[in-house]
Each structure stands twice: as structure tokens, then as C-alpha cells.
Enzyme design. Structure first.
Site, PDB file in Angstrom:
ATOM      1  N   ASP A   1     -34.684  -6.548 -31.836  1.00  9.88           N
ATOM      2  CA  ASP A   1     -35.167  -5.654 -30.698  1.00  9.88           C
ATOM      3  C   ASP A   1     -36.020  -4.482 -31.374  1.00  9.88           C
ATOM      4  OD1 ASP A   1     -34.472  -3.075 -29.588  1.00  9.88           O
ATOM      5  OD2 ASP A   1     -33.300  -3.902 -28.185  1.00  9.88           O
TER       6      ASP A   1
ATOM      7  N   ILE B   1     -33.432  -3.258 -25.831  1.00 11.45           N
ATOM      8  CA  ILE B   1     -34.518  -4.295 -25.083  1.00 11.45           C
ATOM      9  C   ILE B   1     -33.432  -5.623 -25.357  1.00 11.45           C
ATOM     10  CG2 ILE B   1     -36.562  -5.691 -25.560  1.00 11.45           C
ATOM     11  CD1 ILE B   1     -37.986  -3.686 -27.099  1.00 11.45           C
ATOM     12  N   ASP B   2     -32.863  -5.893 -26.129  1.00 13.47           N
ATOM     13  CA  ASP B   2     -31.840  -7.158 -26.226  1.00 13.47           C
ATOM     14  C   ASP B   2     -31.309  -7.221 -24.956  1.00 13.47           C
ATOM     15  OD1 ASP B   2     -32.253  -8.101 -28.739  1.00 13.47           O
ATOM     16  OD2 ASP B   2     -30.961  -6.762 -29.727  1.00 13.47           O
ATOM     17  N   ALA B   3     -30.446  -6.221 -24.303  1.00 10.44           N
ATOM     18  CA  ALA B   3     -29.555  -6.238 -23.192  1.00 10.44           C
ATOM     19  C   ALA B   3     -30.775  -6.672 -22.043  1.00 10.44           C
ATOM     20  CB  ALA B   3     -28.982  -5.052 -23.018  1.00 10.44           C
TER      21      ALA B   3
END
Length: 793
Positions: A552, A581-583
Site C-alpha cells: 500500500d 489503499i489495501d482495504a
């Protein structure tokens, strides 16, 4: 009927009444997977006059209707009667005022899936508050919990110009639509869905609110230790940006390169990345000679040799090793330019990235070659798709006037079963790691999917990222430990694939193929299986960095988020704390997975998203290029309180609040009165006033104990204290409540299990005999644990 090889949502007709980001972004993602979208604007055109609105209109047909007139209303009703999906993101009651409320739409078309994206959900006391992005963020801790750096620098409130709430709501909204369409296959009826922005951002920033009781000190970074020390001592949070640098982990920070540009060295999680980085930098022999600790991070610290206070194989490092490694690494980075280091790190398979602004990212070679950005009619450069089907990548074209109604034929099929969890009977094989990939299965588990997760017997990631982070990202799953690189492990993998409906994987294509996960081979084992792949920098086309690995934060660095948040190229900052960003990428991938499952096939189906693509959605107001773009102002930096006088944070007599309204009427002595005074005075004058909340306060206010009974999943701001957690700790997590439906069933996912907890159980289900399982356990092919305790102390 459309041909079998068509995009997953071919035949689905979407009517998009949305404005600004959330609603139009849902419709855009549906369009990118093949849906036909008609967007409705008021007679004067879109309410948001921005290149971002043009970007969100790509691929859609547009009709301008005056819903206050009989003719406009009739035209809208005719479109609704033919639609599969109807989307709006107005304040509650607006559509009902037009005669197009949920009951009206259901009467016109009982097959329609309706999606509303209000600022605040049903039952929330702020339900009627205008759901401006800034208002929602202020109400959900988004302006007070924007990362450890901001806490230590005393930046509170901490404004972010990124539309986090809208982006998370859009991804979860697209997922909600496809899950409801899946449920419609069983029931034959549509549904009325709601995804409040406030609940969506709480889920998207879930790792900011995750709390573990009595967390061993080894898991706390130097920054967290310093925050705790200052709070105990009553000292102010007043570090400067330069002072803060000494507290940053050497594998989780920026370094100055020969050209003066910064390089983000973010490779702290995997047990090999730090070692390989030191070897690439030419420092390995030096640090080994100096005695860098290399103890197994999955053993208890009271068994470590005397004098060992950390291990290179796990984040975080101790203060003395942080200082020494930072000193050594800093000297080496100054020997090459940032882009040279980026190429060298990419070639070596080590996460790292040169810092860039958003414009530098858009204008660089990779996003253009990879199709992460595209130029549409009129010369405007816009983001490419966030999700796509590998064999049906969408083309970016500007919105066009609609000539009438929908052109695709209706695709509603007769119901085949009945009520129940919409993904009951669907099996997901989870071969992912860290956050983005695991969030796919964790998100789908709430709808009834059976998620089986496979990890190697020897953990590849450290306990912080695998276990602490996994307390949220691994919920609702069964866990198997198996070495998929051995012949016996390959047999286990083949049997799992043959029983699965979808495989989720986050990594590069080379990594995929090394595990034998070639789409054709997968399809031979299970015809029609869906492969959902997430990578760092991938796009619809090959690009120079398509095979590069990254986290991320690497993408935040190279795509412009850190430069904007920090205020410039010399002071970049990580945005939020973990998984920004990951989620979002995980939610997008969950949507794409369900979309593919809507279309049965016996052909290989590969669905794609990337951290870069999701990071662009987070920057949608700024991610465009064209004439005059260089001169457009952008709010940035820690001192920024908002975007304009009518849209920013202000201090009242009893604390901070966020104001949203007309710029020309802001001329008040806000510090003279408390927030409630300004709510009463300004609300009738067209302003929204929202007290700026802290996540810790919200968690305390909305906390429920899991042991007390069923967790409310349609309330507001609910956090769950998992007081019977298998770790032996009490773990506070946000409740999965962002997606609500009139009929849609959602369950509370089970606690994340200890890794390997279900190895024997799943192998038995696959047909292995007890003796076979015992032999594989003895030979190390499989395992039923990584460590003696759930969370090594």
C-alpha cells in the site's frame, strides 16, 4: 442471450441518478464489467463541474431529466421499469420527494436492486445531516486519526482532501449490488440496499480502530512507544517533521537519493524482503558482522538470547538497530537517483518506489502503458478501470447522450431456491497475504461464503502483519497450513481448487505461475472457476512496472498520495496509518469476484484489480490531466484545514468542527461559541456543522461485547469487543455494518482463527485419511500451528 465469453455484467442495466463521487463511481465500476449504464443529470447538467465528473461518466449514456415535471418523471419511471439496478446518493427523502422513493421503485419494478448511498444510515441521529464528504469524515474520526506521524506532530484536526468515504462506499456499494443480484437468482425479487458513507469509511479505515488488549510491547513501533510515553508524562505532541524521522523504521521510511528526490523504502513485513534489500544495498555483510539479530519472530521473546531486543525478520526494530541501519542505508541511497533505485528494487523483487506527485505519476510511462490512465475525447486524461475482466478490459470513452432507453435485453431468470445467505454454497480458496488480498475473503464471509485460507507451514510474513493485522483481515475463514511447493502440497492445492468456486491471489503473474496457478490449469481442475488477482501496479495492459511487487505505502508514494498529504516532495507522509489503499482494493476485488460468479461459464475467468488502480480512485478529484492542469490549486500538507472557507475545519469554544456550505457567507467568530451554538445558528442557513470526532471516542461510545448476544449490523458506529477471542486477548474491531438490505442477509463473521487451526479438518474433507494427514504433519508438508500461542509474546 449474450455470448458466453461476454464481460461478467453484460445484460445488466443500470440507472444512475448519482452525483459527485459515490453513486457515479458505483455505476462506473458496473459499466467496466459490462453493464449498460444510463446516467441521469438535471436539466442544467452535472452538479459537480469537474474533470473528475467527466472521468466518472466514461462509458455511460446520459439523459437530462427534470424530475419536477410530469414529463421528466414519466421518462424516469420508464427507465426504472426496465432497469436491473437503480443508484442514487442523495440525502434521505430527496428521491421520495420526486415520487421515486423505494416503495415507488418497487411498485414500478419489483426485480430492481436499489442502492442508496447517504451520508448517514437509517437510525443514525445524523440521518438528515447533509452527507458532504468532509462532514462524514469529521463524524467518523477521519480528521483525527490520520496516522502516527500526525499524532506525534500534534496535527489535530488533520484534514485530508481525498474522498475516502465516497471511495469506500462506492466499492462496497458495487459489491452490495452484485450480492443482491446473486440473491435475486434465488428469490426472483429485487432489494432495497443502503451503504451509508459513514459506515463505509469506518470499515475502510478499520485498521485505524483495531485495538488489542495487553498487546505485547514487541508489536509497538518506536512511534507508538513515544506516543504512549508522552501521554503518560503529560508531554505535548509537538515533534517537527525532521525530529520525527528518527522514530521511523529503516524499512518503512523515505531516503534522499543522489538527485535529491526521495525513495520510499517500504519492505518490512516479509521475512526475506529486509534481508534482500540489505544485500542489494551492499550492506548485508556489514550488518551480519555487527550482529544483526535473526531470531525466529514466532518464538517468545523470553526465549531469545540475552541482549537481543528485536529481529530483522520482523517489524518493528529496536531503537538502536533503527538508528544504525538508518545511518548505513541513508549513505547508500545517496549514490544513485531515485528512479535508478526503483528499477533496481523492481528487478530484485523488493518493494520500493520513487516518490512522485500525482501529475508526475499520470505523466510517467508505466500508468500510460498499463492502461491505468487513458486519454478520452477532448484531450482529457482520466483514470482507467479500478476492476476489469482480463479478457474484456474496458475502453475509456467519454459519456454520450442517450438516444432513448436501454438497449440490452432483460436478463432476469426464474428463481431457483429461496431465502438464505446469498453466498451460501460458494467456496473461496484464499491464497493471499497481508491486507488487500485477505480482505476479499473476509468481506465475502459475511454473506455466507465458505472461505478456506492456505498459508505455508513456515510463515512468510512477520507476526505483526500476519497475526495482529489478521485479526481483522482473516475473520470468517478456516485456516490451513500446507507447503504448496511440494508434490503432496500440490495435490492438496489441486483438491482444494477442484472444490472451489473462486481463487483469490495477490501477487505478480510470475508468482502466480510459480505456484501452478495458471488459469487454464485451474479451469481444467474446476471448469468455470474464477481467479481474482490483485497486484501492486497492474493495469489492463502490460507496463514497465506490471511485474513489480509493492505494498500500500509504496503505491501511496509513487502515485502522489504521500506528496499531497505531506505538502510537497521533500515532506511526504503516509496517509492514515494502515491499509488505506489495501482495504479499498480488497472491497473492489470482492465486488469483481461476485460479479464473475453471476455469470456461469466453463471458460477460464480472470478478474483483476491493483493497488495502483484503487489508489487512483482515492484521488479521483485530482487524477486528471489536460490543458491548464498545472495551475489548478490542490489542498495539501499538515497545515491545511480544508479546501475553501465554506469547506473546512474551524475551532469553536469547546473544540473543532467541520463546516460545509457556501463560501461567500462565512464570516463568523467561531471561537466565541460552542459547536452546538453553530449547529443551531448555521443549519437553517444552508450549512452543515459537524463536531470533529476521534475514533477512540467513537469506539468507546459504540462498543458492544460479542458475548452479550447478536451484534447489531444495521446500527451506526458499532464496534465489537471480541471478548472470547481465540488469541486470549480482547480485540476491538469495527462491525461489518456498511451493507444493509431490506431482504439481504448478512452474518457476523467468526473470529480469525489461529493459523493452521483447520488443517486436519479441511484435509479430512478433501478425502485424506488420518494416516496420510499424520505423515504430512510429520514430514512438514502441513502444519497445524505457527507458534505455540496464537500471538507470540
Amino acid at each position: 442471450m449474450p455470448e458466453e465469453s461476454a464481460a461478467p455484467l453484460t445484460g445488466i442495466r443500470v440507472l444512475d441518478f448519482g452525483q459527485y463521487v459515490a453513486g457515479p463511481a458505483v455505476a462506473l465500476m458496473l459499466a467496466d464489467l459490462g453493464a449498460e449504464v444510463i446516467h441521469v443529470d438535471p436539466p442544467e447538467g452535472p452538479r459537480w463541474q469537474s474533470p473528475a465528473a467527466d472521468a466518472l461518466g466514461c462509458g455511460k449514456a446520459v439523459r437530462r431529466l427534470d424530475l419536477t415535471t410530469p414529463a421528466g418523471l414519466r421518462a424516469a419511471q420508464d427507465l426504472i421499469a426496465e432497469a436491473d439496478v437503480v443508484i442514487e446518493n442523495f440525502r434521505p427523502g430527496v428521491m421520495t420527494g420526486f415520487g421515486l422513493g423505494p416503495a415507488d421503485i418497487t411498485a414500478l419494478n419489483p426485480h430492481a436492486v436499489q442502492l442508496s448511498l447517504p451520508g448517514f444510515g437509517e437510525g443514525d441521529p445524523r440521518r438528515d445531516t447533509p452527507g458532504w464528504e468532509g462532514v462524514v469524515m469529521a463524524a467518523t474520526g477521519g480528521y483525527t486519526d490520520m496516522g502516527l506521524n500526525r499524532v506525534l506532530m500534534g496535527v489535530d484536526p488533520s484534514f485530508t482532501p481525498l474522498p475516502l468515504a465516497s471511495a469506500y462506499a462506492a466499492a462496497l456499494g458495487a459489491l452490495a449490488v452484485t450480492v443482491a443480484l446473486k440473491a435475486r437468482e434465488r428469490t426472483g425479487r429485487g432489494d432495497v440496499l443502503e451503504v451509508p458513507l459513514a459506515e463505509a469509511v469506518l470499515e475502510g479505515l478499520a485498521f485505524n480502530s483495531l485495538a488489542v488488549s495487553d498487546l505485547p510491547p514487541r508489536y509497538l513501533s518506536l512511534r507508538e512507544h513515544e506516543i504512549a510515553r508522552r501521554r503518560r508524562a503529560g508531554e505535548p505532541m509537538d515533534l517537527t517533521y525532521d525530529q520525527l524521522q528518527s522514530l521511523l523504521d529503516p524499512f518503512y521510511r523515505s531516503y534522499v537519493c543522489r538527485d535529491g528526490r526521495l525513495f520510499y523504502h517500504c519492505c518490512p513485513a516479509h521475512r526475506t524482503h529486509a534481508v534482500r534489500s540489505l544485500k542489494l544495498l551492499g550492506l548485508w555483510e556489514t550488518v551480519v558482522a555487527e550482529g544483526i539479530p535473526l531470531v525466529d519472530p514466532y518464538t517468545a521473546t523470553d526465549t531469545w538470547p540475552d541482549g537481543v531486543d528485536c529481529t530483522l525478520l520482523a517489524y518493528p526494530l529496536s531503537a538502536r538497530w533503527t538508528a544504525r541501519l538508518t545511518e548505513l542505508i541513508s549513505e547508500v541511497f545517496r549514490t544513485r537517483t531515485a528512479e535508478e533505485w526503483e528499477r533496481r528494487f523492481d528487478a530484485a523483487g523488493i518493494p520500493g518506489a520513487a516518490h512522485r506527485s500525482t501529475l508526475e505519476w499520470i505523466r510517467s510511462g508505466h500508468p500510460r502503458a498499463a492502461g491505468l490512465v487513458a486519454t478520452i475525447e477532448g484531450g482529457l486524461t482520466v483514470p482507467g478501470p479500478v476492476v476489469w475482466a482480463e479478457n474484456h478490459p474496458p475502453q475509456r470513452t467519454a459519456a454520450r447522450p442517450a438516444e432513448g432507453g436501454f438497449t440490452m435485453p432483460r436478463q432476469v431468470s426464474p428463481p431457483v431456491q429461496g431465502d438464505g445467505l446469498p453466498l451460501s454454497g460458494v467456496r473461496i480458496l484464499d491464497l493471499t497475504n497481508v491486507i488487500a488480498g485477505p480482505m476479499v475473503g473476509a468481506t465475502l464471509a459475511r454473506f455466507g461464503a465458505d472461505v478456506i485460507r492456505v498459508d505455508p507451514p513456515t510463515p512468510g510474513f512477520d507476526p505483526y502483519h500476519a497475526i495482529v493485522v489478521g485479526m481483522h483481515a482473516q475473520r470468517g475463514k478456516r485456516s490451513v497450513l500446507a507447503d504448496l511447493k511440494t508434490p503432496e502440497g500440490r495435490d492438496i492445492l489441486d483438491r482444494l481448487v477442484a472444490s472451489a468456486d473462486a481463487v483469490t491471489f495477490n501477487g505478480t503473474e510470475d508468482q502466480l505461475l510459480r505456484l501452478g496457478l495458471d488459469p487454464l490449469r485451474l479451469n481444467a481442475l474446476r471448469p468455470g472457476i474464477v481467479l481474482m488477482r490483485i497486484d501492486a501496479y497492474g493495469g489492463p495492459n502490460p507496463g514497465p512496472r506490471s511485474g513489480a511487487v509493492g505494498y500500500d505505502d509504496n503505491v501511496q508514494a509513487c502515485a502522489g498520495i504521500m506528496t499531497r498529504f505531506g505538502g510537497g516532495p521533500d515532506t511526504p507522509e503516509e496517509h492514515a496509518h494502515l491499509g488505506t489503499i489495501d482495504a479499498l482494493a480488497g472491497f473492489c476485488a470482492a465486488f469483481a469476484t461476485v460479479a464473475a460468479l453471476l455469470r456461469p461459464s466453463d471458460q477460464p475467468r480472470v478478474m483483476r484489480t491493483s493497488l495502483a488502480a484503487a489508489g487512483q480512485l482515492l484521488q479521483i478529484p485530482f487524477l486528471h490531466d489536460g490543458p491548464g492542469r498545472d495551475d489548478l490549486p490542490e489542498p495539501s500538507g499538515p497545515g491545511t484545514l480544508g479546501a475553501s472557507p465554506g469547506y473546512q475545519c474551524y475551532r469553536a469554544a469547546d473544540g473543532w468542527f467541520f463546516l460545509a456550505g457556501p463560501d461567500e457567507n462565512v464570516d463568523y467568530a467561531f471561537a466565541d461559541h460552542d459547536v452546538d451554538h453553530w449547529v443551531k445558528l448555521l443549519s437553517p442557513r444552508g450549512f452543515a456543522v459537524q463536531r470533529i470526532e476521534h475514533i477512540a471516542t467513537l469506539r468507546e461510545r459504540g462498543l458492544v461485547r460479542e458475548s452479550a448476544g447478536p451484534v447489531p449490523l444495521r446500527s451506526s458506529g458499532v464496534f465489537v469487543r471480541h471478548d472470547r477471542h481465540p488469541s486470549g486477548h480482547e480485540v476491538d474491531l469495527v462491525a461489518p455494518q456498511a451493507i444493509r438490505g431490506e431482504h439481504l442477509q448478512v452474518r457476523m463473521p467468526s473470529d480469525a482463527p489461529q493459523y493452521g487451526r483447520h488443517t486436519r479438518e479441511v484435509l479430512a474433507e478433501l478425502g485424506y485419511r488420518p494416516g496420510d494427514i499424520a505423515a504430512m504433519l510429520r514430514d512438514g508438508v502441513v502444519s497445524d500451528h505457527w507458534s505455540e500461542t496464537y500471538l507470540p509474546a
